[in-house]
Each structure stands twice: as C-alpha cells, then as structure tokens.
Design an enzyme around this catalytic site. Structure first.
Site, PDB file in Angstrom:
ATOM      1  CE1 TYR A 142      -8.815  -4.445  -9.162  1.00  0.00           C
ATOM      2  CE2 TYR A 142      -6.684  -3.350  -8.632  1.00  0.00           C
ATOM      3  CZ  TYR A 142      -8.118  -3.296  -9.052  1.00  0.00           C
ATOM      4  OH  TYR A 142      -8.833  -2.490 -10.217  1.00  0.00           O
ATOM      5  CG  ASP A 237      -0.225  -5.966 -12.058  1.00  0.00           C
ATOM      6  OD1 ASP A 237       0.329  -4.836 -11.498  1.00  0.00           O
ATOM      7  OD2 ASP A 237      -1.386  -5.847 -11.479  1.00  0.00           O
ATOM      8  CE  LYS A 265      -1.873   1.276  -7.446  1.00  0.00           C
ATOM      9  NZ  LYS A 265      -2.078   0.116  -7.773  1.00  0.00           N
TER      10      LYS A 265
HETATM   11  C1  LIG Z   1      -3.570  -0.248  -7.895  1.00  0.00           C
HETATM   12  C2  LIG Z   1      -3.136  -1.450  -9.337  1.00  0.00           C
HETATM   13  C3  LIG Z   1      -3.513  -2.130 -10.457  1.00  0.00           C
HETATM   14  C4  LIG Z   1      -5.115  -1.417 -10.864  1.00  0.00           C
HETATM   15  O1  LIG Z   1      -4.209   0.286 -11.396  1.00  0.00           O
HETATM   16  P1  LIG Z   1      -4.959   1.706 -11.932  1.00  0.00           P
HETATM   17  O2  LIG Z   1      -4.756   2.534 -12.193  1.00  0.00           O
HETATM   18  O3  LIG Z   1      -5.756   1.663 -10.644  1.00  0.00           O
HETATM   19  O4  LIG Z   1      -6.107   0.852 -12.869  1.00  0.00           O
HETATM   20  C5  LIG Z   1      -3.083  -3.088 -10.714  1.00  0.00           C
HETATM   21  N1  LIG Z   1      -2.313  -3.689 -10.461  1.00  0.00           N
HETATM   22  C6  LIG Z   1      -2.023  -3.393  -9.249  1.00  0.00           C
HETATM   23  C7  LIG Z   1      -1.036  -4.331  -8.738  1.00  0.00           C
HETATM   24  C8  LIG Z   1      -2.421  -2.498  -8.716  1.00  0.00           C
HETATM   25  O5  LIG Z   1      -1.502  -2.303  -7.491  1.00  0.00           O
END
Ligand SMILES: *Cc1c(COP(=O)(O)O)cnc(C)c1O
Length: 427
Positions: A142, A237, A265
C-alpha cells in the site's frame, strides 16, 4: 447500549461509515469500533472507560509510547508560538537535516502532511525526472490512495493493472503494472520487455499492509540492479518501516540503496508529517527549481515538525532499537510458544518494532501465501483479546506495533490473555 455503540450510531449519521479512515470501522472483524478518549504510554481508553494495551500505536507513529512528556512539551511550546505561518521556519531545516543524517540515501527532502501525499509526489517526481510514465508496484503493498497506486494486477503478466477503487479511471491504471512481491523472475521478465518505459519501481521493503511481510534480500537487490541497468528509479516506501524497523529504516537493514524514499508515520510523532527525499539531482526537478509541481499549505507545519523532532530525538538515544526489537521479539516468541502449547496453527514474525501474527503453520513469504491465513480464527482471536483489554489491528492483514513503553509486565499480560484466547479459538 455502551457509549461506544451510541457514538458509532451517531457517527454514522454525519460521516460515511462513521469513521474517517476505513479500517477503523471494524468491518473486517465485525463488532463496534472503540471510540478512544485518551492514551498514555502503552495504553489507551475507550468511551466506556475500558483500558487497552495498544498494539497499533496510531499505525506506527506512537513509537515512544503515547503522550510522551517530551513530545507533549515540544508541541505545547510550539503551539504558543503560532500554529501555522505559510512561510518557512528554522524547525523545517532542522527536521530536513535530521532526516538526511539518519537516512543517508536522502540528500534532500521535502516535507508534506501525509504518506499518501508523499508517495503521490515522489511518483510524479520519478515520472518527471525520467520522462517515462510506467510505474511498477507489488500486489499487497500500500502506498496511500493516489490514483496511480490504487491498482491491482491485470489478467496476465505484462498486462497493465485494474483500479482497486471506483473513481480511478482505467486510463490511469494503464500506467501501473502490478507484480508479485518477492518474485525476482517476474521482475526480470518485465524489465526485459518493458525496461525502457519504466519510470520507477515502488516497494515497501518490509511490507506492513498485507500483515508483516519482509522482502527477501535477493528481491530488493534484483530490483536495484534492474532499475540501474534500465534507467528506472527505485522508490522505497518507508512510510511504515522508516524509523520503525531500525533508525535508518529497512534500507539500513538490507543495505540496498533506493534513489528515493517516502517517509511518514513515525516522523510526525503522532501529528501530520510525511516526507519524500532522495538523490539531490532528482530532488532538483521539484518546484520552485524544476518543472515538477508540488506544494502544501500546511507542509512543514511548525507544531507537527516539533512533535516529529522530539520523537526523532528520543529514538536516536543509544539502545532504543535494541530494546524495542527485543520487546517485540519477546511478544512474538511468546505468542508462538503459547500457541504451540495450546496446539493451534499459528506463527509470528517481527522486524524491529513491527510484528505480524499469522493463523497458519509457516510464515508467509508472498501475498498469495498471506491470503491463506485463517481469517475467521484471527477475527475470533481479535475479539477475545479485545475483551481482555488487548487492542490488536482490527484486520488479519495489518501489521502490529510495539512501543518503547511495552515493558515486560505489558508483554506478560498480553501473553496471559493470548493463552486464554488461543485456548478458546482452538476449542
Ligand atoms: C500508511 C502508509 C501510507 C499512507 O500514509 P497516510 O499518511 O495514511 O496517507 C503509505 N505507504 C505506506 C507503506 C503506509 O504504511
């Protein structure tokens, strides 16, 4: 009706599904979502004043524990000086310098407000810098909800993806190819036939959005080699894994260097900060210097940056990750042992302060294997744990998070609850 039920009923009238982010709605596990009123250290409390040991930590950010006095103080001090200026501050420089120092592959960084925004912007930058359109992502990873990234695999290898959300034009999805996680052969094959059209490969080096699933070293090395050979960019990511699996992120564990990294995060310490950064020559393509446009009214917000900086200061202390890793392993080893004694098909895995629990007999290594986990058993286990005051992620396919405040007493209490829960699941 409990207060949680009353609030949920009310919430559904003014907000779609009663929540501001879908997984919070408990759709996957069933039941009523808990409305949280306050948190401290490893705990939070719901609207019925029930206390839970929290294994989500706001999906990662609460790595030092909730309401850490240093973080709260930093936020308070920043808030009284002004909430937002729409003009630069020194705090943003300090944050950028800190990120560049902790993650050496990042020579320059731009701050934004969410992981979605960071991944979307990094993708635009990759396309702008390479002059190519095609993006490769992997099933089960994701990267936020930008249109190009809400895509699943098409019908065959070498065909382009299909949107996973309505509202995403098929024409957008056409530019995204979705491959199998941890499948090196497929990656080789795709680069062989389409290499010159690929702008970038985006990957979670330790996937945390299909439960916990670490990449194999060979998989990351293969994509690094192929990207370099074909002039494509490698984007890690690390919104979830960054400052979570190790101080330098997953890239510091694997020793594989991406061209760009997406963060979020933990770097906000619970407030909205995310970032994307990488090689300076690539970052030079961004406005106001280059032609790739990106902007944000609240980007680098002074209060959010203060929370992030305070958090980064704490996690930099010597021994922080050794201890976090040890406690997380204590939890996963403990759960595996208890499950074995009870005689239930179960295993667990951990990387730094992130963990996965799987109702199956061997740790899954790809998305298809992950989908074989017994979801019903997880759901039963989830509710039994919730009843006992342990809050796990409300889905069989999300990772869990341990904070620095999860001490031995907390882990032991969790294992005691798990023994009862496993016994009932097995019955
Ligand atoms: C949480 C997450 C996102 C999205 O971040 P948001 O602050 O919720 O938009 C993107 N990539 C990864 C790997 C994530 O865990």
């Amino acid at each position: 009706m409990s207060n949680n039920e009353t609030l949920f009923t009310r919430a559904q009238k003014s907000t779609p599904g009663g929540v501001n982010s879908p997984v919070r709605a408990f759709r996957s596990v069933g039941g009523t979502p808990r409305f949280i009123t306050k948190a401290e250290g490893p705990y939070f409390w719901d609207a019925d004043d029930k206390r839970y040991i929290d294994y989500i930590g706001s999906w990662g950010p609460a790595i030092v524990g909730h309401t850490h006095p240093k973080v709260v103080k930093a936020v308070q001090d920043a808030a009284v000086k002004g909430l937002s200026f729409g003009a630069p501050t020194e705090g943003e420089i300090l944050m950028a310098e800190k990120i560049c120092k902790l993650v050496p592959s990042i020579e320059q960084v731009r701050l934004v407000s969410s992981g979605t925004e960071a991944a979307m912007s990094a993708l635009r930058l990759a396309r702008g810098a390479t002059g190519r359109d095609t993006v490769i992502k992997f099933e089960g990873c994701y990267h936020g909800h930008a249109d190009s990234l809400l895509v699943k695999a098409g019908s065959g290898l070498l065909t382009f993806g299909n949107p996973t959300s309505s509202g995403v034009p098929a024409d957008f999805a056409k530019h995204t190819m979705v491959l199998d996680y941890n499948n090196c052969e497929q990656l080789e094959e795709v680069f062989k036939s389409k290499g010159s059209t690929i702008a970038c490969v985006i990957v979670e080096p330790v996937a945390g959005n299909m439960n916990l699933l670490p990449a194999s070293l060979e998989f990351l090395q293969t994509m690094r080699r192929l990207c370099t050979q074909h002039g494509a960019l490698l984007l890690f990511d690390e919104v979830m894994s960054g400052f979570r699996v190790a101080l330098g992120g997953a890239q510091s564990i694997y020793g594989v260097t991406p061209d760009m990294t997406v963060l979020g995060k933990v770097i906000g310490g619970g407030l909205p900060v995310a970032a994307f950064g990488g090689r300076a020559d690539l970052m030079q393509h961004l406005a106001p210097i280059g032609g790739v446009y990106q902007a944000g009214t609240l980007s680098g917000n002074p209060v959010a940056v203060a929370a992030g900086m305070a958090t980064l200061e704490i996690i930099q202390q010597p021994g922080f990750y050794e201890s976090l890793t040890k406690q997380t392993k204590k939890l996963t080893d403990g759960l595996s042992t208890v499950a074995k004694e009870v005689g239930i098909d179960f295993c667990a895995n951990a990387v730094g302060g992130m963990f996965g629990i799987y109702f199956t007999h061997t740790v899954p290594t790809n998305y298809a294997e992950m989908m074989q986990c017994d979801k019903n058993r997880f759901n039963t286990f989830f509710h039994l744990m919730l009843d006992r005051g342990v809050y796990l992620a409300p889905s069989a396919f999300e990772a869990g998070f341990v904070s620095a405040q999860h001490d031995d007493a907390i882990i032991n209490e969790t294992l005691r609850c798990a023994r009862e829960a496993f016994t009932q699941v097995a019955a």
